[in-house]
Motif scaffolding. Structure first.
Motif, PDB file in Angstrom:
ATOM      1  N   ARG A 119      -0.425   2.183 -12.482  1.00 43.66           N
ATOM      2  CA  ARG A 119      -0.926   2.051 -12.579  1.00 43.66           C
ATOM      3  C   ARG A 119      -1.487   2.361 -14.112  1.00 43.66           C
ATOM      4  O   ARG A 119      -2.019   2.945 -15.632  1.00 43.66           O
ATOM      5  CB  ARG A 119      -1.124   0.288 -12.802  1.00 43.66           C
ATOM      6  CG  ARG A 119      -0.662  -0.774 -12.317  1.00 43.66           C
ATOM      7  CD  ARG A 119      -1.786  -2.136 -12.393  1.00 43.66           C
ATOM      8  NE  ARG A 119      -0.965  -3.012 -11.429  1.00 43.66           N
ATOM      9  CZ  ARG A 119      -0.360  -3.866 -10.338  1.00 43.66           C
ATOM     10  NH1 ARG A 119      -1.111  -2.829  -9.117  1.00 43.66           N
ATOM     11  NH2 ARG A 119       0.685  -4.392  -9.722  1.00 43.66           N
ATOM     12  N   SER A 120      -2.662   3.410 -13.064  1.00 38.13           N
ATOM     13  CA  SER A 120      -3.615   4.256 -13.989  1.00 38.13           C
ATOM     14  C   SER A 120      -3.282   5.217 -13.890  1.00 38.13           C
ATOM     15  O   SER A 120      -2.934   5.773 -15.933  1.00 38.13           O
ATOM     16  CB  SER A 120      -4.324   4.547 -13.394  1.00 38.13           C
ATOM     17  OG  SER A 120      -5.544   5.540 -13.522  1.00 38.13           O
TER      18      SER A 120
ATOM     19  N   ASP B 109       1.725   2.448  -3.460  1.00 37.30           N
ATOM     20  CA  ASP B 109       0.620   2.903  -4.541  1.00 37.30           C
ATOM     21  C   ASP B 109       0.589   2.728  -5.897  1.00 37.30           C
ATOM     22  O   ASP B 109       0.153   3.312  -7.023  1.00 37.30           O
ATOM     23  CB  ASP B 109       0.676   4.385  -3.740  1.00 37.30           C
ATOM     24  CG  ASP B 109      -0.990   5.186  -4.470  1.00 37.30           C
ATOM     25  OD1 ASP B 109      -2.354   4.719  -4.532  1.00 37.30           O
ATOM     26  OD2 ASP B 109      -1.570   6.409  -4.936  1.00 37.30           O
TER      27      ASP B 109
ATOM     28  N   ARG C 190       3.559  -5.533 -12.678  1.00 44.40           N
ATOM     29  CA  ARG C 190       3.403  -6.697 -12.070  1.00 44.40           C
ATOM     30  C   ARG C 190       4.260  -7.393 -10.834  1.00 44.40           C
ATOM     31  O   ARG C 190       5.456  -7.048 -11.249  1.00 44.40           O
ATOM     32  CB  ARG C 190       3.490  -8.261 -13.819  1.00 44.40           C
ATOM     33  CG  ARG C 190       2.764  -8.286 -14.235  1.00 44.40           C
ATOM     34  CD  ARG C 190       2.468  -9.550 -15.395  1.00 44.40           C
ATOM     35  NE  ARG C 190       1.153  -9.589 -16.747  1.00 44.40           N
ATOM     36  CZ  ARG C 190       1.918 -10.758 -17.563  1.00 44.40           C
ATOM     37  NH1 ARG C 190       2.313 -11.491 -17.374  1.00 44.40           N
ATOM     38  NH2 ARG C 190       0.297 -10.413 -18.298  1.00 44.40           N
TER      39      ARG C 190
ATOM     40  N   ARG D  29       0.593  -1.551  -0.091  1.00 45.59           N
ATOM     41  CA  ARG D  29       0.178  -0.348  -0.183  1.00 45.59           C
ATOM     42  C   ARG D  29       1.142   1.820   0.162  1.00 45.59           C
ATOM     43  O   ARG D  29       0.353   2.380  -0.735  1.00 45.59           O
ATOM     44  CB  ARG D  29      -0.925  -0.297   1.598  1.00 45.59           C
ATOM     45  CG  ARG D  29      -2.042  -1.063   1.138  1.00 45.59           C
ATOM     46  CD  ARG D  29      -2.556  -0.804   1.982  1.00 45.59           C
ATOM     47  NE  ARG D  29      -2.157  -0.647   3.897  1.00 45.59           N
ATOM     48  CZ  ARG D  29      -2.375  -1.550   4.937  1.00 45.59           C
ATOM     49  NH1 ARG D  29      -3.623  -1.599   5.015  1.00 45.59           N
ATOM     50  NH2 ARG D  29      -1.550  -2.118   5.646  1.00 45.59           N
TER      51      ARG D  29
ATOM     52  N   ALA E 182      -1.937   0.563  -7.816  1.00 44.32           N
ATOM     53  CA  ALA E 182      -3.003   1.404  -8.096  1.00 44.32           C
ATOM     54  C   ALA E 182      -3.166   2.615  -9.520  1.00 44.32           C
ATOM     55  O   ALA E 182      -3.455   2.538 -10.550  1.00 44.32           O
ATOM     56  CB  ALA E 182      -4.398   1.091  -7.635  1.00 44.32           C
ATOM     57  N   ALA E 183      -2.807   3.242  -8.592  1.00 47.21           N
ATOM     58  CA  ALA E 183      -2.273   5.004  -9.181  1.00 47.21           C
ATOM     59  C   ALA E 183      -1.621   4.902 -10.337  1.00 47.21           C
ATOM     60  O   ALA E 183      -1.560   5.579 -11.164  1.00 47.21           O
ATOM     61  CB  ALA E 183      -2.451   5.799  -8.009  1.00 47.21           C
TER      62      ALA E 183
END
Length: 209
Positions: free
Chosen positions: A114-115, A109, A123, A106, A111-112
């Motif tokens: 990848r966005s 971050d 991966r 966490r 996810a951010a």
């Protein structure tokens, strides 16, 4: 059908050494030591029962057997690379991040990331260590307490005198666009999640969860 194949790492060592006619240059390409390349080639020769290289003073030359073996091995690696590239998502470059088992993901971050970087298929392999990085299972690694490793760039991501976490990548690829993007991502994390000190050229930062 079951294929009788020599170890892949030994084949990679032979193919690289045969192209360069140098254990040293092959080692630089494969991010291992020249001694490791030599050991892999020696093991391959023992497995095959033939001598692939002639060692004349400080010059490395292919034997007739080595010359006959090289084209098929090179073609095999090319076919594997082409088949693998066809599996990649369109427009995305796959990047494998190895992470030691005790790191809380966490903090990164991801996810951010990848966005913000849709062109990078990131991966994560956890737990992972130097073995996975050296074997090519990871393109870069966040390791605990590894401040130096020959042939690799190591950037600290925690400030302090303790073991700390380090971002490690092969010197040959440490400045590729995808790894640079991830390194820059760590530098740009908000202050409350900060892992690095933006005022320093290398990855150094404040500790914290």
């Amino acid at each position: 059908m079951t294929y009788a194949l020599p170890p892949l790492n030994a084949l990679r060592a032979f193919e690289a050494a045969a192209r360069h006619l140098s254990f040293k240059l092959a080692a630089h390409e494969l991010h291992v030591t020249p001694a490791a390349v030599g050991q892999q080639v020696k093991a391959l020769e023992a497995r095959l029962g033939v001598q692939l290289f002639g060692r004349l003073h400080k010059q490395l030359v292919l034997t007739a057997a080595g010359q006959a073996y090289l084209p098929g091995i090179s073609d095999g690696f090319r076919l594997i690379a082409e088949a693998t590239s066809q599996l990649k998502p369109a427009g995305a470059v796959l990047l494998q991040l190895g992470v030691h088992g005790s790191l809380d993901l966490r903090r990164l971050d991801l996810a951010a990331f990848r966005s913000a970087h849709a062109e990078i298929g990131l991966r994560v392999l956890q737990p992972a260590g130097l073995h996975e990085l050296v074997e090519g299972k990871a393109d870069m690694l966040i390791a605990r307490g590894v401040s130096h490793h020959p042939g690799y760039r190591c950037d600290r991501i925690n400030e302090g005198s303790g073991l700390g976490d380090w971002l490690i990548a092969p010197e040959g690829t440490a400045d590729c666009p995808e790894i640079v993007s991830f390194r820059d991502w760590l530098r740009a994390l908000p202050a409350e999640r900060s892992l690095v000190n933006r005022n320093r050229p290398r990855l150094v930062g404040t500790a914290g969860n």
